[in-house]
Design an enzyme around this catalytic site. Structure first.
Site, PDB file in Angstrom:
ATOM      1  N   ASP B 181       0.906  -1.155   0.000  1.00 16.82           N
ATOM      2  CA  ASP B 181       0.000   0.000   0.000  1.00 16.82           C
ATOM      3  C   ASP B 181       0.938   1.196   0.000  1.00 16.82           C
ATOM      4  OD1 ASP B 181      -1.544   2.230   0.674  1.00 16.82           O
ATOM      5  OD2 ASP B 181      -2.922   1.026   1.878  1.00 16.82           O
ATOM      6  N   HIS B 182       1.065   1.846  -1.157  1.00 15.42           N
ATOM      7  CA  HIS B 182       2.139   2.836  -1.280  1.00 15.42           C
ATOM      8  C   HIS B 182       1.989   3.995  -0.303  1.00 15.42           C
ATOM      9  CE1 HIS B 182      -0.880   4.798  -3.878  1.00 15.42           C
ATOM     10  NE2 HIS B 182      -0.319   5.910  -3.443  1.00 15.42           N
ATOM     11  N   HIS B 244      -6.044   2.616   1.993  1.00 19.48           N
ATOM     12  CA  HIS B 244      -5.292   3.772   2.500  1.00 19.48           C
ATOM     13  C   HIS B 244      -5.869   4.346   3.795  1.00 19.48           C
ATOM     14  CE1 HIS B 244      -3.439   3.424  -1.297  1.00 19.48           C
ATOM     15  NE2 HIS B 244      -4.234   4.217  -1.994  1.00 19.48           N
TER      16      HIS B 244
END
Lengths: 485, 485
Positions: B181-182, B244
């Site tokens: 999950d960047h 996110h």
């Protein structure tokens, strides 16, 4: 109370030709006038000089006001219309009766209701005769209100401060008395109460559970300058610690007041003094500056300054550990220090918070040792706040960096009022919150009375350093260190 | 673990000719190489394109790297020496056996010890066939370590995420799996743990006693752009909230981990998910943008965007109230919201502290009403912190002003690494802390599973506004309001 509505009054300045009046009072009064707050107020300068005429005094006032950067151009007419002068020769009751007549004459001429401020801008030895003169002439009461203002020092030990208060109270009720500590007029000092009691996030951590120690520093770069005669009799303890530093300490340490009025606030400040434990000899370090360097230039030793005796034992530096024995502060040392010929002119309060109970980042290396958060409140020169905290430095592996959340008053607001502008406005509007109450003055002298009576051992420190090494050892004993300012 | 010593390895990118590789992976890998961290690492691009040659792939890599601002001039030789390409046609085991041979050949040629990263930079529907291909060809084990990297989405509901995890675990141990999950690679997000656990002054107030509510916003200015095909099937809940926003929420809410290692941190994040109460229909507002204005220009309604059905019921906005039933957070709502076509692109976490228990300044007037302190953590665009607090505005009478203690990452530090640079370095050094663990992925899908199965009622909001009015009402029910961003 609406401070924007000042009742018509006469503001009488004893020592009208003196330095304080020129430097501080007249500029501040003019500033208030310019803001439209003194529309029906008149200024009466009083001094012993019989050579000074009213015209000459108005010319002096014009010069003073014009030399400040705040002159709007209207100062001339203000000086001509609202500034007056009477000469007086102290010592005889007759003289004060004459003054009373002059005051009543002015009040009649300008339809003033008898509200009066007597501002004693004069050396402390003149306080008592002047107060007696005013009192015996019946000037302590009038058809309006009467207020009396004195500047520190309020005595020079416990006995003399009690005596002074008693002499004041012979003629004036405490509710009429405004003892000025100009430190309390500074925005950051006033803001301490707002900071603490309007910001629950800080008040939540304002106690022994979260705070490791508190440090209050008032550092001067200057040496004794031309004040050797006064200073060598006085020393840093009397000149700075008993008043400014102790005031700041009580504001930092006080409990929330029941209300933001003068008596509630001053009750809480007084309560801090009552909780302070007696100061032990090992809690105090006295210092005196030796020769050194300031800004690369050689600087004289205190004993070589003009007017100072070669064997003077007067302290130009004090560092002290104070302990407050109450529920909030037990076990949290309050360190205070002040001195002349220190590396920079700076007044700061530093609150050092306790480190994290566990050091979860420690395995990542040297940068990740637990560090304290510190809240730095700057009173001068750049009024504002810095909250020192740890952030992750960008990149891998985890490295911690100490950074500041910062706020500067001058970045956020334009011009800050001079402390005297604030304080004079409070006097005129009858708000005693920022003034020293009789019991506070006596109690703070009592704190240091033992110390004042015993001979001080002053430790030398080179001019341009942060005091003698003993001042560092004072903190090191508790595993603490002065926060780098 | 020393992240500055990366073991020699082969970094195999499936989807080597794709967008993610060009935009993110190659630039980040080159950046790591430039920092001297990849001295004995080789990159192998793998894709279905048989027209692509190794030379052409290297030329592509050179172009990509040079177009980034970080090219130091040495990129050409790095691309020639360390970047390789093989084409592959998915679906047959044979193909993967061939690939295995190629990999072994490269490892032999460059004396690599068999450490391998398989990065699946490809659409989710290719995950399973690729994983099976790798696994059946025996590429899931080697003489060194083998790691597999996948990008979100990790399924699109609870059942599919469980299935995906089961398929991954058929061939790979969880310790080999890196789910990206960047968001977790962003400095501010990483810094949340440092901020909380290296700063006792904040951790002291990080609980239900001091915090009124927490707000997490990830706002986009853009509409659906060219992703209508994907987005209309997906919606904001799947696209942003489940991953996110929920990640950020668990970092904000988690208890201090026993240690700063991957398992301890991920255990605590998982624990937050387990404490989250089931989300009720009245806790959620779905929205879809209608026509409006962005920056003064007319903006299309979502349903009028190319590729979107006129009767689409897909949400482009979600606001939600979440409740964490544990000792720290009981009674503190966590509000999250995300949306397209909102007034600005911004990701912020706002912690609203409780107001003072008594309003001591209230008598001074309107400016002195009690106000909350708020801590604003900005993830983008300007990474940093603002602590909103009250100060005394200069002058008399007392007026309070809301000001910020502020800190900006870019003011304090130079260039921040791209999230991918951080994440690739972590993959190469075997640190799973910033990656999504299987149980977290499933659990976060479980949270929203009921909601995903039921039909959403989407409320219209004009493009360029902060979502439908119902999103404000969601907070107003509790006497709260969205913090103005």
């Amino acid at each position: 109370m609406d401070k924007n509505r000042i009742e018509p009054c006469l503001f009488i300045i004893f020592g009208g030709t003196g330095d304080l009046n020129r430097r501080k009072l007249l500029p501040a009064l003019y500033q208030l006038a310019r803001r439209g707050l003194l529309d029906h107020c008149h200024i009466l300068g009083v001094a012993r000089s019989t050579e000074m005429t009213e015209d000459a005094f108005r010319a002096l006032a014009r010069d003073v006001v014009r030399s400040t950067e705040v002159d709007s151009g209207a100062s001339g007419s203000w000086c001509d219309q609202c500034v007056h002068y009477r000469s007086i020769r102290e010592g005889s009751e007759h003289v004060y009766l004459n003054l009373a007549n002059e005051i009543e004459g002015l009040e009649k001429r300008y339809s003033l209701p008898g509200n009066r401020v007597f501002y004693l801008a004069m050396p402390p030895q003149s306080f008592v005769p002047t107060i007696e003169g005013i009192g015996r002439a019946g000037l302590n009461r009038s058809a309006g209100w009467t207020r009396i203002v004195i500047e520190k020092p309020f005595g020079d030990d416990l006995a003399s401060s009690k005596k002074l208060n008693a002499q004041i109270h012979e003629f004036f009720d405490e509710s009429q008395v405004y003892r000025i500590d100009h430190y309390l007029g500074k925005e950051t000092v006033q803001n301490l109460l707002v900071f603490r009691f309007a910001n629950p996030v800080f008040e939540s951590v304002w106690n022994r559970d979260r705070i490791e120690n508190v440090q209050i520093t008032v550092a001067e770069e200057l040496g004794v300058e031309k004040r050797a005669g006064y200073y060598d009799r006085t020393g840093a303890l009397r000149d700075m610690v008993q008043n400014h530093l102790t005031q700041v300490l009580t504001l930092i340490a006080m409990e929330p007041p029941a209300a933001m009025d003068a008596e509630s606030i001053r009750d809480e400040k007084e309560k801090v003094l009552r909780s302070l434990r007696p100061i032990q000899p090992e809690d105090v370090v006295f210092g005196q500056y030796a020769a050194g360097r300031m800004d690369g230039q050689p600087a004289l030793a205190y004993r070589d300054e003009p007017g100072v005796a070669q064997d003077s034992n007067t302290e130009t530096f004090v560092a002290m550990r104070l302990r407050i024995a109450n529920w909030r502060w037990q076990g949290v040392p309050f360190y205070v220090r002040t001195g002349k010929r220190l590396p920079k002119r700076v007044s700061k309060i530093v609150v050092i918070f306790k480190i994290a109970p566990v050091a979860v980042f420690q395995p990542f290396g040297a940068s990740c040792q637990p560090r304290s958060n510190a809240l730095v409140m700057t009173i001068q020169p750049d009024e504002g706040f810095n909250l020192q905290f740890q952030v992750k430095a960008p990149g891998q592996p985890i490295t911690l960096a100490t950074q500041n959340l910062h706020f500067s008053y001058t970045e956020a607001f334009s011009r800050l009022a001079d402390a005297y502008e604030t304080l004079l406005l409070d006097i005129l509007s009858g708000d005693q919150a920022l003034f020293v109450r009789a019991d506070w003055a006596e109690h703070s002298w009592a704190l240091f009375d033992e110390m004042l009576k015993s001979r001080r051992e002053v430790r030398p420190y080179a001019a341009g350093t942060w005091g003698p090494p003993e001042a560092d050892q004072l903190l090191a004993k508790n595993g603490h260190a002065w926060f780098s300012l």
